[in-house]
Design a protein around this motif. Structure first.
Motif, short mmCIF file in Angstrom:
data_model
loop_
_atom_site.label_atom_id
_atom_site.label_comp_id
_atom_site.label_asym_id
_atom_site.label_seq_id
_atom_site.Cartn_x
_atom_site.Cartn_y
_atom_site.Cartn_z
N PHE A 137 0.81 -1.21 0.00
CA PHE A 137 0.00 0.00 0.00
C PHE A 137 0.85 1.28 0.00
CE2 PHE A 137 -3.04 -3.12 1.66
CZ PHE A 137 -4.13 -2.85 0.86
N LEU A 138 2.16 1.14 0.09
CA LEU A 138 3.04 2.31 0.04
C LEU A 138 3.37 2.64 -1.41
CD1 LEU A 138 5.71 1.80 2.86
CD2 LEU A 138 3.51 2.96 2.99
N PRO A 139 3.56 3.93 -1.73
CA PRO A 139 4.03 4.28 -3.07
C PRO A 139 5.34 3.57 -3.39
CG PRO A 139 3.35 6.24 -1.85
CD PRO A 139 3.36 5.12 -0.87
N MET A 140 5.52 3.23 -4.65
CA MET A 140 6.73 2.50 -5.06
C MET A 140 8.01 3.23 -4.61
SD MET A 140 6.28 -0.38 -6.62
CE MET A 140 5.03 -1.33 -7.49
N GLY A 141 7.99 4.54 -4.69
CA GLY A 141 9.19 5.31 -4.35
C GLY A 141 9.55 5.27 -2.88
N ASP A 142 8.62 4.83 -2.03
CA ASP A 142 8.89 4.79 -0.58
C ASP A 142 9.30 3.40 -0.09
OD1 ASP A 142 8.17 7.43 -0.45
OD2 ASP A 142 6.15 7.06 0.33
N ARG A 143 9.21 2.40 -0.93
CA ARG A 143 9.39 1.03 -0.45
C ARG A 143 10.85 0.70 -0.11
NH1 ARG A 143 4.84 -2.37 -3.98
NH2 ARG A 143 3.18 -0.85 -3.61
N ASP A 144 11.77 1.09 -0.98
CA ASP A 144 13.19 0.85 -0.67
C ASP A 144 13.58 1.55 0.62
OD1 ASP A 144 13.24 -0.48 -3.05
OD2 ASP A 144 14.64 0.87 -4.06
N LEU A 145 13.12 2.79 0.78
CA LEU A 145 13.46 3.56 1.98
C LEU A 145 12.89 2.92 3.23
CD1 LEU A 145 12.86 7.18 0.61
CD2 LEU A 145 15.07 6.09 1.07
N MET A 146 11.68 2.36 3.13
CA MET A 146 11.05 1.72 4.28
C MET A 146 11.82 0.49 4.72
SD MET A 146 8.40 2.15 6.31
CE MET A 146 9.03 1.43 7.83
N ILE A 147 12.21 -0.34 3.77
CA ILE A 147 12.95 -1.56 4.12
C ILE A 147 14.33 -1.20 4.67
CG2 ILE A 147 13.95 -3.68 3.21
CD1 ILE A 147 10.90 -3.74 3.46
N LYS A 148 14.96 -0.19 4.09
CA LYS A 148 16.28 0.23 4.60
C LYS A 148 16.15 0.82 6.00
CE LYS A 148 20.73 0.79 3.95
NZ LYS A 148 21.18 1.33 5.23
N LYS A 149 15.09 1.55 6.24
CA LYS A 149 14.85 2.10 7.58
C LYS A 149 14.72 0.99 8.60
CE LYS A 149 11.26 4.50 10.19
NZ LYS A 149 10.02 5.30 10.13
N ILE A 150 13.98 -0.05 8.27
CA ILE A 150 13.83 -1.19 9.18
C ILE A 150 15.18 -1.87 9.40
CG2 ILE A 150 12.78 -3.47 9.45
CD1 ILE A 150 10.35 -2.34 7.90
N TYR A 151 15.91 -2.08 8.32
CA TYR A 151 17.22 -2.73 8.46
C TYR A 151 18.12 -1.93 9.41
CZ TYR A 151 21.85 -4.50 7.41
OH TYR A 151 23.12 -5.02 7.55
N ASP A 152 18.18 -0.62 9.22
CA ASP A 152 19.06 0.22 10.04
C ASP A 152 18.66 0.19 11.51
OD1 ASP A 152 20.52 0.93 7.82
OD2 ASP A 152 19.47 2.83 7.51
N ALA A 153 17.36 -0.02 11.80
CA ALA A 153 16.89 -0.04 13.18
C ALA A 153 17.01 -1.42 13.83
CB ALA A 153 15.43 0.41 13.24
#
Length: 242
Positions: A137-153
């Motif tokens: 449900f997230l825009p395509m442009g936000d998906r890489d950033l979301m997964i990277k954010k989770i990885y970093d946390a």
């Protein structure tokens, strides 16, 4: 309550939204619309119990009515863990609060519910993060950033549990599995009108990707190990380990 959101014809069909109407019937909707949903929720708790680390946070991102958060709460016994469920739908969060009170036992950990956008949520010391049918449900442009954010946390040894509706590169495979999925919905009592109207409502809201796209994104974010742990028709779930 039975899902009849799309049972009657709409003169003007707006985009699908997690509003009061959907929240009120969501347990029935998702049970009849997502093959393997019970195994997905229960399995998330079991995998979390295996990988959760002491003194860490367990996130259910896109918690809806809190089913996965409750599963984490029920199964994880690592000391000092905190379960956090996040959703941007006020209707979902409001109903989740009541359902979690009703569903929790004395042995379950408390669940902190947060109404907010998972993209801007501060995350830290995560050992388990769940994205169950949320990334799509997230825009395509936000998906890489979301997964990277989770990885970093995520702490070393921590995990991300990702579940998505998928499509396939092979057009014949994609069409076949889509038709079998519609058979699944018909078998669960949905009419042709309901199936068609919901499909239309979701067209500009939910954007499935291929399994390969998800796996490439997980690796690009830094997750060293990714494994498919559940697949039912065109719904897949991965565990990604840091």
């Amino acid at each position: 309550m039975k899902d009849a959101v799309y049972a009657n014809p709409f003169e003007s069909l707006g985009p699908f939204a997690f509003n009061d109407d959907v929240a009120s019937v969501f347990p029935d909707m998702i049970r009849r619309s997502v093959p393997g949903y019970g195994q997905l929720v229960g399995g998330a708790g079991l995998l979390a119990a295996r990988h959760a680390l002491a003194d860490s946070n367990l996130y259910d991102l896109g918690t809806s009515l809190g089913a996965t958060a409750l599963s984490l709460s029920r199964h994880v016994r690592a000391d000092g863990t905190r379960v956090i469920g996040v959703d941007n739908s006020s209707a979902m969060i409001e109903r989740a609060r009541g359902l979690l009170i009703e569903g929790r036992t004395a042995q379950d950990r408390p669940v902190d519910l947060v109404e907010g956008d998972i993209r801007t949520l501060p995350m830290h010391r995560a050992s388990v993060s769940c994205l169950n049918l949320t990334l799509q449900f997230l825009p395509m442009g936000d998906r890489d950033l979301m997964i990277k954010k989770i990885y970093d946390a995520t702490l070393p040894g921590g995990i991300l549990l990702l579940a998505e509706k998928v499509t396939f590169d092979d057009a014949d495979h994609a069409q076949w599995v889509q038709e079998v999925y519609w058979d699944f919905k018909r078998a669960n009592g949905y009419s042709e009108l309901e199936i068609a109207q919901k499909r239309t409502a979701l067209e500009n809201v939910m954007f499935p990707e291929t399994p390969g796209a998800h796996e490439s994104r997980l690796r690009a974010a830094g997750f060293e190990t990714t494994r498919v742990w559940l697949q039912t028709l065109n719904f897949m779930a991965w565990i990604a380990i840091k």
